[in-house]
Design a protein around this motif. Structure first.
Motif, PDB file in Angstrom:
ATOM      1  N   GLY A   1       0.814  -1.211   0.000  1.00  0.00           N
ATOM      2  CA  GLY A   1       0.000   0.000   0.000  1.00  0.00           C
ATOM      3  C   GLY A   1       0.844   1.256   0.000  1.00  0.00           C
ATOM      4  O   GLY A   1       0.532   2.220  -0.712  1.00  0.00           O
ATOM      5  N   ALA A   2       1.917   1.262   0.782  1.00  0.00           N
ATOM      6  CA  ALA A   2       2.790   2.442   0.836  1.00  0.00           C
ATOM      7  C   ALA A   2       3.469   2.671  -0.515  1.00  0.00           C
ATOM      8  O   ALA A   2       3.599   3.825  -0.971  1.00  0.00           O
ATOM      9  N   ILE A   3       3.906   1.602  -1.164  1.00  0.00           N
ATOM     10  CA  ILE A   3       4.558   1.741  -2.475  1.00  0.00           C
ATOM     11  C   ILE A   3       3.591   2.321  -3.504  1.00  0.00           C
ATOM     12  O   ILE A   3       3.920   3.263  -4.240  1.00  0.00           O
ATOM     13  N   PHE A   4       2.382   1.790  -3.545  1.00  0.00           N
ATOM     14  CA  PHE A   4       1.431   2.262  -4.545  1.00  0.00           C
ATOM     15  C   PHE A   4       0.842   3.626  -4.188  1.00  0.00           C
ATOM     16  O   PHE A   4       0.333   4.316  -5.085  1.00  0.00           O
ATOM     17  N   ASN A   5       0.894   4.015  -2.937  1.00  0.00           N
ATOM     18  CA  ASN A   5       0.525   5.392  -2.607  1.00  0.00           C
ATOM     19  C   ASN A   5       1.463   6.373  -3.306  1.00  0.00           C
ATOM     20  O   ASN A   5       1.040   7.438  -3.767  1.00  0.00           O
ATOM     21  N   LEU A   6       2.737   6.004  -3.378  1.00  0.00           N
ATOM     22  CA  LEU A   6       3.711   6.858  -4.069  1.00  0.00           C
ATOM     23  C   LEU A   6       3.530   6.792  -5.577  1.00  0.00           C
ATOM     24  O   LEU A   6       3.567   7.811  -6.270  1.00  0.00           O
ATOM     25  N   LEU A   7       3.304   5.575  -6.096  1.00  0.00           N
ATOM     26  CA  LEU A   7       3.185   5.420  -7.543  1.00  0.00           C
ATOM     27  C   LEU A   7       1.924   6.076  -8.094  1.00  0.00           C
ATOM     28  O   LEU A   7       1.935   6.654  -9.194  1.00  0.00           O
ATOM     29  N   LEU A   8       0.817   5.982  -7.320  1.00  0.00           N
ATOM     30  CA  LEU A   8      -0.476   6.467  -7.803  1.00  0.00           C
ATOM     31  C   LEU A   8      -0.818   7.860  -7.307  1.00  0.00           C
ATOM     32  O   LEU A   8      -1.952   8.323  -7.505  1.00  0.00           O
ATOM     33  N   ALA A   9       0.130   8.531  -6.670  1.00  0.00           N
ATOM     34  CA  ALA A   9      -0.119   9.911  -6.230  1.00  0.00           C
ATOM     35  C   ALA A   9      -0.431  10.792  -7.438  1.00  0.00           C
ATOM     36  O   ALA A   9      -0.049  10.491  -8.574  1.00  0.00           O
ATOM     37  N   PHE A  10      -1.146  11.882  -7.186  1.00  0.00           N
ATOM     38  CA  PHE A  10      -1.561  12.758  -8.290  1.00  0.00           C
ATOM     39  C   PHE A  10      -0.353  13.269  -9.072  1.00  0.00           C
ATOM     40  O   PHE A  10      -0.416  13.454 -10.290  1.00  0.00           O
ATOM     41  N   ASP A  11       0.765  13.510  -8.365  1.00  0.00           N
ATOM     42  CA  ASP A  11       1.990  13.957  -9.030  1.00  0.00           C
ATOM     43  C   ASP A  11       3.031  12.835  -9.067  1.00  0.00           C
ATOM     44  O   ASP A  11       4.230  13.086  -9.109  1.00  0.00           O
ATOM     45  N   GLY A  12       2.564  11.578  -9.054  1.00  0.00           N
ATOM     46  CA  GLY A  12       3.461  10.444  -9.008  1.00  0.00           C
ATOM     47  C   GLY A  12       3.900   9.960 -10.381  1.00  0.00           C
ATOM     48  O   GLY A  12       3.535  10.527 -11.422  1.00  0.00           O
ATOM     49  N   PRO A  13       4.673   8.867 -10.396  1.00  0.00           N
ATOM     50  CA  PRO A  13       5.240   8.358 -11.657  1.00  0.00           C
ATOM     51  C   PRO A  13       4.191   7.892 -12.657  1.00  0.00           C
ATOM     52  O   PRO A  13       4.383   8.046 -13.870  1.00  0.00           O
ATOM     53  N   VAL A  14       3.084   7.316 -12.198  1.00  0.00           N
ATOM     54  CA  VAL A  14       2.078   6.812 -13.145  1.00  0.00           C
ATOM     55  C   VAL A  14       1.468   7.961 -13.936  1.00  0.00           C
ATOM     56  O   VAL A  14       1.352   7.898 -15.172  1.00  0.00           O
ATOM     57  N   ASN A  15       1.099   9.028 -13.264  1.00  0.00           N
ATOM     58  CA  ASN A  15       0.548  10.180 -13.976  1.00  0.00           C
ATOM     59  C   ASN A  15       1.614  10.862 -14.828  1.00  0.00           C
ATOM     60  O   ASN A  15       1.290  11.456 -15.870  1.00  0.00           O
ATOM     61  N   ALA A  16       2.863  10.792 -14.411  1.00  0.00           N
ATOM     62  CA  ALA A  16       3.937  11.348 -15.241  1.00  0.00           C
ATOM     63  C   ALA A  16       4.043  10.585 -16.556  1.00  0.00           C
ATOM     64  O   ALA A  16       4.246  11.181 -17.621  1.00  0.00           O
ATOM     65  N   LEU A  17       3.903   9.250 -16.507  1.00  0.00           N
ATOM     66  CA  LEU A  17       3.919   8.453 -17.732  1.00  0.00           C
ATOM     67  C   LEU A  17       2.723   8.778 -18.609  1.00  0.00           C
ATOM     68  O   LEU A  17       2.833   8.856 -19.843  1.00  0.00           O
ATOM     69  N   LEU A  18       1.547   8.959 -17.996  1.00  0.00           N
ATOM     70  CA  LEU A  18       0.365   9.323 -18.781  1.00  0.00           C
ATOM     71  C   LEU A  18       0.554  10.674 -19.454  1.00  0.00           C
ATOM     72  O   LEU A  18       0.157  10.870 -20.618  1.00  0.00           O
ATOM     73  N   ALA A  19       1.170  11.628 -18.747  1.00  0.00           N
ATOM     74  CA  ALA A  19       1.415  12.942 -19.335  1.00  0.00           C
ATOM     75  C   ALA A  19       2.398  12.845 -20.496  1.00  0.00           C
ATOM     76  O   ALA A  19       2.286  13.597 -21.479  1.00  0.00           O
ATOM     77  N   ALA A  20       3.338  11.905 -20.407  1.00  0.00           N
ATOM     78  CA  ALA A  20       4.329  11.752 -21.477  1.00  0.00           C
ATOM     79  C   ALA A  20       3.696  11.274 -22.777  1.00  0.00           C
ATOM     80  O   ALA A  20       4.226  11.545 -23.857  1.00  0.00           O
ATOM     81  N   VAL A  21       2.574  10.561 -22.688  1.00  0.00           N
ATOM     82  CA  VAL A  21       1.899  10.078 -23.905  1.00  0.00           C
ATOM     83  C   VAL A  21       0.677  10.927 -24.237  1.00  0.00           C
ATOM     84  O   VAL A  21      -0.147  10.528 -25.063  1.00  0.00           O
ATOM     85  N   GLY A  22       0.550  12.077 -23.588  1.00  0.00           N
ATOM     86  CA  GLY A  22      -0.510  13.004 -23.928  1.00  0.00           C
ATOM     87  C   GLY A  22      -1.827  12.761 -23.230  1.00  0.00           C
ATOM     88  O   GLY A  22      -2.856  13.299 -23.668  1.00  0.00           O
TER      89      GLY A  22
END
Length: 317
Positions: A145-166
């Protein structure tokens, strides 16, 4: 000349046998009492453990759900707790989420089933994949849960990847319409390793010649899976479906507590989280017992319906 005569033997009707080979005094085909009692003696410890540590506490919990909390502690209140329970919007939300879990169950079973199929068919790197797939199963839900809290944060890596593909950012844990899917997805990722191991054990009992014959006949991989692997693993699939459903209903507390705390707006409430909240935070153990009883009944009914459906599907195949 005298003729000597020998006495004619007198034949008597045979009586019942009173002895057998090595077992004097018993009828043939009748097992000794010790042999007849042996199976019951062997299962007695397991039955005793289940009765003392499972069935007896279950009966106490059901009985406790008909008593009161607070000023009416210990007093019989009939169905009052269940009336309060179903009038609580948070409990109704948790039951709606149970329905969502039932709908997502095929995904939770299909993922480890397909991955186990690829491992069984020895795709390149299958030995490495076997260890990698099982690794999340040994991690604590709190750590996951702690790991995915970081990954799925609004400014986290997952949203950064989504922003990279538009693609726009997604509020994975703050949007009431998305949060429950994020938590369930993390749970499936964290637990499918155990189902993978069960599927691989089932593949060990599968007749490999049937798959080879299907390939020789030109069957594609989807047809091999549908007409050979699925019927051959019907018992394994039934076991995985039931255990996965039980796990989704009773093993997500850690993720919900760490990732969302039941929010936003109660959208990730599940019965086990509701039970903890009523017992640990509101000091209403009788109401929590009523919620536990409802959860048990739901699990029992859903499990029986799933088994009936799977058995019917297996007979039709």
């Amino acid at each position: 000349m005298a003729v000597s005569s020998s006495p004619t033997p007198v034949r008597t009707a045979p009586g019942p046998r009173t002895g057998g080979p090595g077992v004097p005094g018993t009828r043939r085909g009748v097992r000794p009492l010790s042999e007849r009692l042996a199976p019951y003696v062997l299962v007695a410890p397991a039955v005793l453990v289940i009765g003392v540590f499972r069935l007896y506490p279950l009966a106490l919990g059901v009985n406790f759900s008909f008593t009161g909390d607070g000023d009416r502690n210990g007093q019989a209140v009939g169905l009052d707790n269940y009336t309060v329970l179903f009038a609580d919007p948070m409990f109704r939300e948790s039951m709606r989420n149970v329905g969502l879990l039932v709908l997502l169950l095929p995904v939770a079973v299909l993922i480890p089933g397909l991955l186990a199929t690829f491992v069984y068919l020895r795709v390149p790197g299958h030995r490495v994949y076997r260890g990698v797939y099982f690794f999340p199963a040994v991690l604590s839900p709190v750590i996951i849960g702690a790991i995915f809290n970081l990954l799925l944060a609004f400014d986290g890596p997952v949203n950064a990847l989504l922003a990279a593909v538009g693609l726009g950012p997604v509020d994975w844990l703050g949007d009431p319409d998305v949060a429950i899917f994020a938590v369930v997805g993390v749970h499936i990722w964290a637990t499918f390793g155990m189902a993978l191991v069960v599927f691989l054990a089932g593949f060990a009992t599968l007749d490999a010649s049937l798959i080879d014959a299907a390939r020789v006949d030109g069957a594609s991989l989807p047809k091999v899976i549908r007409h050979v692997i699925v019927p051959g693993l019907s018992r394994t699939i039934q076991f995985v479906v039931v255990t996965t459903m039980i796990g989704m209903l009773t093993s997500m507390f850690g993720l919900v507590y760490v990732m969302t705390g039941g929010g936003p707006e109660g959208s990730t409430y599940l019965p086990e989280y509701y039970i903890w909240f009523q017992q640990g935070q509101m000091s209403r153990p009788a109401l929590a017992s009523a919620a536990s009883t409802v959860l048990f009944v739901v699990m029992l009914v859903v499990g029986m319906l799933q088994l009936a459906l799977l058995r019917r599907t297996g007979r039709e195949d």
